[in-house]
Design an enzyme around this catalytic site. Structure first.
Site, PDB file in Angstrom:
ATOM      1  N   SER A 191     -11.258  -1.209  -0.260  1.00 43.03           N
ATOM      2  CA  SER A 191      -9.974  -1.329   0.446  1.00 43.03           C
ATOM      3  C   SER A 191     -10.199  -1.750   1.885  1.00 43.03           C
ATOM      4  O   SER A 191      -9.496  -2.605   2.432  1.00 43.03           O
ATOM      5  CB  SER A 191      -9.242   0.018   0.435  1.00 43.03           C
ATOM      6  OG  SER A 191      -8.676   0.297  -0.801  1.00 43.03           O
ATOM      7  N   ASP A 201       0.835  -1.198   0.000  1.00 40.21           N
ATOM      8  CA  ASP A 201       0.000   0.000   0.000  1.00 40.21           C
ATOM      9  C   ASP A 201       0.873   1.252   0.000  1.00 40.21           C
ATOM     10  O   ASP A 201       1.957   1.252  -0.593  1.00 40.21           O
ATOM     11  CB  ASP A 201      -0.931  -0.042   1.225  1.00 40.21           C
ATOM     12  CG  ASP A 201      -2.285   0.587   0.962  1.00 40.21           C
ATOM     13  OD1 ASP A 201      -2.349   1.820   0.846  1.00 40.21           O
ATOM     14  OD2 ASP A 201      -3.280  -0.152   0.878  1.00 40.21           O
ATOM     15  N   HIS A 214      -3.513   6.033   3.583  1.00 40.19           N
ATOM     16  CA  HIS A 214      -4.345   4.884   3.228  1.00 40.19           C
ATOM     17  C   HIS A 214      -3.799   3.583   3.807  1.00 40.19           C
ATOM     18  O   HIS A 214      -4.535   2.780   4.395  1.00 40.19           O
ATOM     19  CB  HIS A 214      -4.433   4.799   1.701  1.00 40.19           C
ATOM     20  CG  HIS A 214      -5.359   3.747   1.174  1.00 40.19           C
ATOM     21  ND1 HIS A 214      -4.965   2.445   0.957  1.00 40.19           N
ATOM     22  CD2 HIS A 214      -6.659   3.807   0.795  1.00 40.19           C
ATOM     23  CE1 HIS A 214      -5.982   1.748   0.470  1.00 40.19           C
ATOM     24  NE2 HIS A 214      -7.022   2.556   0.360  1.00 40.19           N
TER      25      HIS A 214
END
Length: 587
Positions: free
Chosen positions: A393, A159, A191
């Site tokens: 996600s 990520d 994120h």
């Protein structure tokens, strides 16, 4: 269901009748046409991803192009010398190379080149959660089993990096930066830390709203996304191969890929999907988000928009649920943005399972891009500040956490075995196979293996006892039930611990049957729903190889008919009215 591009279904009123319309993206049609023209132009050409096929067909390679070349290193060197290629990055199965302007056609027609892929952009797919999937019960041992937290299970989070926040401190086993050889792997976007927190944050108590699904698991941070949340496929491939090579040293059992890129070719030719398959065969469970393209700009549902690598049969692909902010599962629905199957090119049934993904409160990286650009998503202040994100996600992270809990209790399970256990434990909410897969994640049922009833938020939850996959199985028949009858397993594929099977459930050589649900060699039937090799029928709806029929509506290769209305290649006829090439004729 055969869809080689996302399809959007909706209705548009028209005087005199109700006409169902198909909205097709013009760019996709142009791309398909360009690909066909390119292939006919030369009888011997490498398989190209759609973006490269379009460049070749339109002679758009007027500037250098970065492509992923799948070949041995010796072949890469020969091709580089022959065509003047610049090797930018060595990969385990080839290299990222820069093709000089106007040379892509030459490389594509070289007899030594089998396939070429664009170096696509990938991006992140953007606590009620633990209670709604029963993870809180697993963590404190309320299922007749010892408390399970995922301890000893490593999860590689591929990520934007993972920050060393208090809730993860001491459990980030390694951090590698694939975006910068000199980088420190810092999460400047936010994120990756949010995703890692859903998987393994260790809150102060089970009631902490940022406590992860598997708070005892450890994280391996593999940074492939930049401060804006974007990266390139070649770095994701490099990260996957690093995880494979270092899986024993860092105890990695799971890869979490809460990111995606466009599907521009079959998974068989896609280098990213090939990397996922390598990880699967190396014993790693790969969890991927399905993507956030479940609807168009006007809110109409789209099908066939699952992103890569969620289109790989070797990944557990996860769709997102909207829990409406409650732990009750009876009010859950598929999030409107969650990408639906089937997959483009290969027409695989996806996603495999669904999990909560809407408005998930999680860890915040102070000063990150998400925090600065979206202050409305920041909840609280100071040390108690949290970030609320939505997307597949988040749902994928929940499934990765649940997989860690399963592996804690059944450590010998292989990746396929983990998939089946998670799917069998899921609850069928009747949300649709192409939207929610086997159903809503139920970590409590999957971990307990039927030893305890699943009671979540006061509701008794029944498992679907249903699983499916597109992976070819070559092993013995597997039968069994919750009563503890003996059964056999393919140890090479499933793991020697065996699996929990269910009454009325049969799996053998790619054949699955359960409660009116049938899957065999690309053939699917369930509750009036039929799919087989590009053929779909459901409630008066038929789709097959560019042919669509539904409630008096017919569309096929530019031909449209509905309630006395006919359109084909600039020709229109309706109720005695004719129009063609600027000529109008009527009563």
């Amino acid at each position: 269901m055969v869809l080689t591009s996302p399809r959007i279904f909706g209705t548009t009123p028209r005087p005199g009748n109700r006409l169902v319309t198909i909205w097709l993206a013009a760019t996709v049609l142009l791309t398909c046409a360009a690909s066909a023209d390119a292939q006919s132009a030369n009888s011997r050409r490498a398989r190209l991803s759609q973006d490269l096929a379009q460049l070749v067909a339109t002679h758009g390679d007027f500037k250098p192009t970065d492509v992923i070349l799948t070949a041995s290193q010796e072949k890469v060197d020969r091709l580089a010398a022959r065509h003047g290629l610049t090797v930018l990055q060595r990969l385990s199965t080839g290299a990222l190379v820069r093709v000089p302007a106007n040379r892509l056609e030459d490389v594509a027609t070289d007899a030594e080149v089998d396939s070429l892929s664009g170096n696509h952009v990938v991006a992140g797919q953007m606590a009620v959660l633990n209670q709604s999937i029963g993870a809180d019960q697993v963590q404190v041992g309320l299922l007749g089993l010892p408390a399970v937290t995922g301890k000893g299970i490593g999860v590689a989070v591929i990520d934007s990096g993972v920050a060393n926040v208090p809730e993860l401190r001491g459990r980030i086993a390694a951090s590698v930066d694939f975006t910068d050889a000199q980088g420190q792997g810092q999460d400047k976007h936010g994120h990756g830390t949010h995703v890692a927190g859903i998987i393994a944050a260790a809150g102060q108590s089970v009631n902490d709203d940022t406590r992860g699904v598997a708070p005892g698991a450890h994280i391996v941070s593999l940074k492939v996304l930049d401060a804006k949340g974007y990266g390139v496929v070649s770095n994701v491939i490099a990260a996957i191969d690093w995880a494979i090579a270092n899986r024993v040293q860092y105890g990695i059992r799971i890869l979490n890929l809460s990111l995606g890129s466009p599907v521009l070719q079959s998974y068989r030719d896609d280098p990213l999907c090939q990397a996922v398959e390598r990880a699967f065969r190396a014993g790693l469970v790969v969890v991927a988000s399905s993507g956030n393209f479940g609807k168009d700009a006007n809110g109409r549902p789209m099908y066939g928009a699952v992103t890569a690598p969620g289109n790989s049969p070797f990944a557990i692909t996860v769709g997102a649920l909207n829990t409406k902010g409650t732990p009750f599962r009876s009010d859950d629905v598929v999030a409107s943005y969650s990408s639906k199957g089937p997959t483009m090119f290969d027409h695989l049934v996806k996603p495999d399972i669904a999990a909560p993904g809407n408005r998930i409160k999680g860890l915040l990286v102070a000063g990150s891009t998400l925090a600065k650009e979206h202050p409305e998503l920041v909840m609280g202040t100071g040390n108690g500040a949290r970030l609320e994100l939505s997307g597949t996600s988040m749902a994928a992270a929940a499934v990765s956490g649940a997989a860690a809990l399963v592996l804690s209790t059944q450590p010998k399970l292989k990746p396929f075995g983990v998939r089946v256990v998670l799917q069998l434990g899921a609850q069928d909410l009747g949300l649709g196979l192409l939207s929610a897969g086997a159903g809503s994640l139920n970590a409590a049922a999957s971990v307990s293996r039927g030893h305890a009833p699943a009671l979540i938020a006061g509701e008794t939850i029944a498992s679907s006892d249903r699983a499916f996959t597109s992976i070819t199985i070559n092993g013995p028949i597997t039968l069994g039930n919750t009563a503890g009858n003996t059964f056999t397993t393919d140890d090479e594929l499933l793991g020697s611990d065996g699996l929990l099977w269910s009454d009325g459930f049969l799996w053998s050589d790619g054949f699955l049957w359960s409660d009116g649900f049938l899957w065999s060699d690309g053939f699917l039937w369930s509750d009036g729903f039929l799919w087989s090799d590009g053929f779909l029928w459901s409630d008066g709806f038929l789709w097959s190889d560019g042919f669509l029929w539904s409630d008096g509506f017919l569309w096929s290769d530019g031909f449209l008919w509905s309630d006395g209305f006919l359109w084909s290649d600039g020709f229109l006829w309706s109720d005695g009215f004719l129009w063609s090439d600027g000529v109008v004729w009527g009563d």
